[in-house]
Design a protein around this motif. Structure first.
Motif, PDB file in Angstrom:
ATOM      1  N   SER A   8       1.009   4.279   5.593  1.00 37.32           N
ATOM      2  CA  SER A   8       0.833   3.051   4.733  1.00 37.32           C
ATOM      3  C   SER A   8       0.625   1.935   5.369  1.00 37.32           C
ATOM      4  CB  SER A   8       2.364   2.834   3.877  1.00 37.32           C
ATOM      5  OG  SER A   8       2.325   1.640   3.245  1.00 37.32           O
ATOM      6  N   ILE A  68       2.128   5.186   0.735  1.00 40.52           N
ATOM      7  CA  ILE A  68       2.122   5.974   1.733  1.00 40.52           C
ATOM      8  C   ILE A  68       1.049   6.962   1.342  1.00 40.52           C
ATOM      9  CG2 ILE A  68       3.150   8.245   3.030  1.00 40.52           C
ATOM     10  CD1 ILE A  68       5.809   6.630   2.613  1.00 40.52           C
ATOM     11  N   TRP A  97       0.807  -1.201  -0.154  1.00 35.61           N
ATOM     12  CA  TRP A  97       0.080  -0.110  -0.084  1.00 35.61           C
ATOM     13  C   TRP A  97       1.008   1.263  -0.065  1.00 35.61           C
ATOM     14  CZ3 TRP A  97      -4.810   0.196  -1.390  1.00 35.61           C
ATOM     15  CH2 TRP A  97      -5.480   1.582  -1.146  1.00 35.61           C
TER      16      TRP A  97
END
Length: 470
Positions: free
Chosen positions: A407, A358, A356
């Motif tokens: 994240s 930030i 994922w």
């Protein structure tokens, strides 16, 4: 385990553990039934431990359900290639829960989110899956229950004082999993923690669902990406100039899988003069709730007036609480650094993968930093507090720097933090050793056997990167 009946609670006015009845003594107490807590409790109970999970609401789900974050973010790689299919790299308990949701028709297929993908879930079915997993594993559940005090003896976390309408009582436990999301157990027990970067934390938000939308016309106008196109941003700016309270220029809308319904993430909740709100403080939490619902009305009006297919929309509901991105962060024996995320670093001590980006909601506009065609890994020690024994955390309060947490905090990873905490707890109980004495590889091995993708074997890694969802 002895039944916790109403007659055993103490109706007293102070939380002095020495005055209170012990309601139960268990192997494992899990505090918080969000994604991390459900995973930790299920894994520990399935491993043979006597588990009790307590939750302040009358349902499991935490930020995913009460906060209506509504999506399982963090399963798929990001790519600059707009034709790249969804490539799932996070499995384990995350995939187990997602599969149960799919079986119930409670999870959409991958939806485009910028350079990656996410899937939206049905909050009712999320609760049902959690109930089923916890009860079938043999975990005991106490809903409508708050922790008001933590019992620490000689530096070891030994239990908690809980409160409900029945009164106060004590739960004693050999091990405690702090899945509160806020590091509440660690903090109340004297552990080390901080708020974000120099006291700054990410803005809360207020998710909401809208109904009676002509979805065909809406998606034809909006486009494939759940993040709004440039022309929507231009209209938001123009509407704000006309007096609407629309603080975010970029808003995100997801298909929920229900006829005529969409999930909206559009609000930015701040105090007077743009002051950061810290929802640990009930004053700030109240401001967030009230101003959040007002912003929902403003954004709903904007959508109704400006977006094709939304002319007759109504607001179905908002989150039970504001969506919380960040509060306390513990100090662990290891810390996930900002550069670990940016450089997609792998670790032999890793227990969780994350692709994922930030996604930092701190200030007037979100900061996005994409991790392209890769992922980083989160070390086991980020879940182990530097101060205190017999306690481990699971969820967004892990030990991480400010941008790294932006994240690492999302749902897919929270499931896996709980998975790791549950596995570590079983090892700790079986061998009667402290969490800090556990070798991360032992936790990894158990997680891999349960389906988590953590191995660095090149052939297996290549297979993982080729897995897709239709």
């Amino acid at each position: 385990m002895t039944d916790i009946s109403v007659g055993r609670w103490s109706l007293v006015t102070r939380a002095d553990a020495t005055d209170l009845q012990v309601l139960a003594e268990v192997d494992v107490l899990v505090v918080g039934a969000g994604a991390a807590g459900v995973a930790a409790a299920t894994v520990a109970a399935e491993g043979g431990a006597e588990v009790l999970i307590v939750e302040k609401y009358g349902f499991a789900g935490g930020a995913a359900v009460a906060g209506m974050s509504g999506t399982i973010c963090g399963m798929y790689l990001a790519s600059d290639d707009p034709e790249a299919p969804p490539r799932q790299v996070v499995f384990g308990f995350t995939e187990r829960f997602a599969a149960r949701l799919r079986e119930r028709g409670g999870l959409t297929g991958p939806q485009r989110y910028g350079k990656t993908f996410t899937s939206a879930h049905d909050p009712l079915k999320w609760r049902e899956v959690a109930d089923e997993l916890l009860t079938s594993a043999g975990a005991r559940i106490l809903f409508h229950t708050d922790v008001v005090e933590v019992i620490v003896e000689d530096g070891r976390y030994r239990g908690v004082v809980i409160a409900s309408n029945a009164g106060l009582g004590v739960i004693r436990a050999r091990r405690i999993v702090d899945a509160s999301g806020d590091g509440a157990i660690v903090a109340r027990g004297g552990g080390d923690w901080r708020f974000g970067q120099d006291g700054r934390i990410q803005n809360p938000t207020m998710f909401f669902r809208i109904g009676n939308v002509d979805l065909e016309r809406f998606w034809d106008a909006w486009g494939e990406d759940t993040i709004c196109p440039a022309w929507i941003t231009e209209r938001i700016v123009a509407a704000r100039d006309r007096g609407l309270d629309l603080p975010r220029n970029k808003i995100w809308i997801f298909d929920t899988g229900r006829a005529g319904e969409l999930l909206v993430n559009a609000t930015r909740l701040v105090g007077e003069g743009g002051r950061m709100l810290n929802v640990i403080d009930p004053v700030d939490f109240t401001i967030a709730e009230i101003s959040g619902r007002e912003q929902v009305r403003q954004y709903a009006r904007f959508l109704r007036e400006e977006i094709p297919g939304c002319e007759e929309l109504y607001v179905v509901d908002t989150g039970v609480e504001a969506g919380i991105r960040q509060t306390r962060t513990i100090r662990g024996i290891q810390t996930l650094r900002n550069e670990d995320v940016v450089e997609a670093r792998k670790s032999p001590d890793a227990v969780v993968r994350s692709p994922w980006p930030i996604e930092l909601h701190d200030g007037e506009r979100p900061k996005l930093h994409w991790i392209l065609d890769d992922y980083y890994e989160v070390p086991y020690g980020t879940l182990v507090p530097a101060v205190g024994e017999d306690v481990i955390v699971a969820g967004r309060c892990l030990s991480a720097e400010h941008e790294a947490l932006a994240s690492a905090r999302v749902t897919a990873q929270c499931f896996e933090y709980g998975h790791a905490a549950g596995a570590a707890t079983l090892i700790s109980l079986e061998r009667e050793i402290d969490y800090r004495a556990i070798a991360a590889r032992e936790v990894r091995e158990r997680m891999i056997r349960a389906g988590s993708a953590l191995t660095h074997d090149e052939d297996t890694a290549n297979v993982d990167l080729e897995r897709t969802h239709a």
